[in-house]
Design an enzyme around this catalytic site. Structure first.
Site, PDB file in Angstrom:
ATOM      1  N   ASP A   1       0.610  11.912   2.960  1.00  0.00           N
ATOM      2  CA  ASP A   1       1.048  10.647   3.548  1.00  0.00           C
ATOM      3  C   ASP A   1       2.080   9.941   2.675  1.00  0.00           C
ATOM      4  OD1 ASP A   1      -0.491  10.928   5.792  1.00  0.00           O
ATOM      5  OD2 ASP A   1      -2.165   9.751   5.047  1.00  0.00           O
TER       6      ASP A   1
ATOM      7  N   ASN B   1       3.248   1.175   6.360  1.00  0.00           N
ATOM      8  CA  ASN B   1       1.801   1.017   6.220  1.00  0.00           C
ATOM      9  C   ASN B   1       1.399  -0.420   5.919  1.00  0.00           C
ATOM     10  OD1 ASN B   1       0.703   3.474   6.848  1.00  0.00           O
ATOM     11  ND2 ASN B   1       0.133   4.030   4.763  1.00  0.00           N
ATOM     12  N   GLU B   2       1.814  -0.935   4.759  1.00  0.00           N
ATOM     13  CA  GLU B   2       1.368  -2.262   4.368  1.00  0.00           C
ATOM     14  C   GLU B   2       2.266  -2.882   3.313  1.00  0.00           C
ATOM     15  OE1 GLU B   2       0.428   0.428   1.605  1.00  0.00           O
ATOM     16  OE2 GLU B   2      -1.094   0.442   3.187  1.00  0.00           O
TER      17      GLU B   2
ATOM     18  N   ASP C   1      -7.976 -10.911  -5.944  1.00  0.00           N
ATOM     19  CA  ASP C   1      -7.223  -9.825  -6.571  1.00  0.00           C
ATOM     20  C   ASP C   1      -5.928  -9.557  -5.823  1.00  0.00           C
ATOM     21  OD1 ASP C   1      -9.127  -9.481  -8.500  1.00  0.00           O
ATOM     22  OD2 ASP C   1     -10.036  -7.697  -7.609  1.00  0.00           O
TER      23      ASP C   1
END
Length: 326
Positions: free
Chosen positions: A70, A145-146, A175
């Protein structure tokens, strides 16, 4: 008419080298011309690949074949974003959620490509805008993705304020915060406790990471909404924004990150199986509950007891006639 494939692979791995040799051989046999990507992809924040797309002739390729996991597919998406050229992933990694074929099926994948026996699926990305303190012009980037805002050092918590559509929603120490596409919901956001979102859902997901707050749950917004994440001036640490785990920018206190749904990246699909089947396959999910397994074991035991030739009915394992028991 010449048919051309651009190949992106994970260089240096013996498995990738062997897969590349086979791919080149199969593509040549199938009548394709091919070009090897030189692996000089940008890792700084933003989108600086326009010149690279032209230099490597991405627009003239029928497909970009990716040999890797990926992570390699996410790198290759930097080349195809904003074009009509799809990615065809051949998994050489572990999960390979974005890949369409496994290593042992490489020859069949090339044959399907040669026969144009594949479909193209569009996956939404997110556009990311960063407003840095003391800087007039924002910095822009994107992710398939992010986009993740995290603390820049491990010893303290990052203080952030979250907003949706320009309205304040909540603030907390944490975090970090993950903002993902539906595609990325099975990656970093999933590890942080977020839900799995089907790829055809127009949504952007937010998942707080280790938030010190009573109300800090995953959020899902629609395609016309936007998230804002402010690194608060009182935060004891600075932040860092990372897109797809590779392109990053430092976030001083007072920075603001805006995330909304963006354009699309195209994926070549060889399988028309439902997304649920992909989840079961990639995550090796148990599709039968413990009651099913107990019921099956019970039925097998009943079959054994009713079989006159079975050891349990002949008594061959018990009694004084069995030498092992004397």
């Amino acid at each position: 008419m010449t048919r051309r494939v651009l190949i992106v692979t994970h260089g240096g791995r013996p498995q990738a080298v062997a897969a590349l040799a086979e791919a080149l051989r199969e593509l040549k046999t199938a009548g394709f011309e091919y070009t090897l990507h030189d692996d000089a992809l940008a890792e700084e924040f933003g989108d600086h690949m326009a010149a690279k797309r032209v230099a490597e002739g991405v627009h003239n390729a029928e497909v970009v074949m990716v040999l890797g996991g990926d992570g390699t597919i996410l790198r290759a998406a930097e080349l195809t974003r904003g074009t009509d050229v799809p990615l065809l992933g051949v998994n050489l990694g572990h999960v390979g959620f974005l890949a369409e074929s496994e290593r042992e099926d490489l020859r069949a994948a090339v044959q399907r490509l040669a026969a144009r026996d594949y479909e193209v699926e569009e996956r939404a990305t997110v556009d990311v805008t960063v407003h840095l303190p003391g800087t007039a012009e924002p910095v822009v980037g994107w992710a398939l993705n992010e986009a993740t805002v995290e603390k820049a050092s491990r010893d303290r918590m990052l203080e952030v304020a979250i907003g949706v559509d320009g309205r304040p929603l909540l603030s907390f120490g944490c975090d970090g915060v993950v903002m993902s596409t539906a595609t990325g919901s099975t990656a970093h956001a999933f590890s942080g406790g977020g839900p799995v979102i089907w790829p055809d859902v127009d949504a952007v997901l937010m998942v707080p990471l280790s938030a010190h707050a009573l109300f800090a749950r995953p959020l899902v917004i629609g395609p016309r909404s936007r998230y804002t994440v402010d690194v608060l001036p009182q935060s004891t640490v600075e932040g860092v924004l990372t897109c797809d785990g590779r392109r990053e920018i430092r976030l001083p206190r007072g920075s603001r990150v805006v995330v909304r749904q963006g354009g699309t990246v195209r994926l070549a699909r060889l399988s028309t199986a439902p997304f649920a089947d992909r989840l079961v396959s990639k995550f090796n999910l148990p599709v039968s509950g413990w009651r099913d397994r107990v019921g099956s074991a019970h039925a097998e035991a009943q079959d054994v007891r009713s079989d006159p030739t079975s050891d349990s009915n002949t008594g061959s394992n018990t009694g004084p006639d069995n030498p092992a028991e004397t």
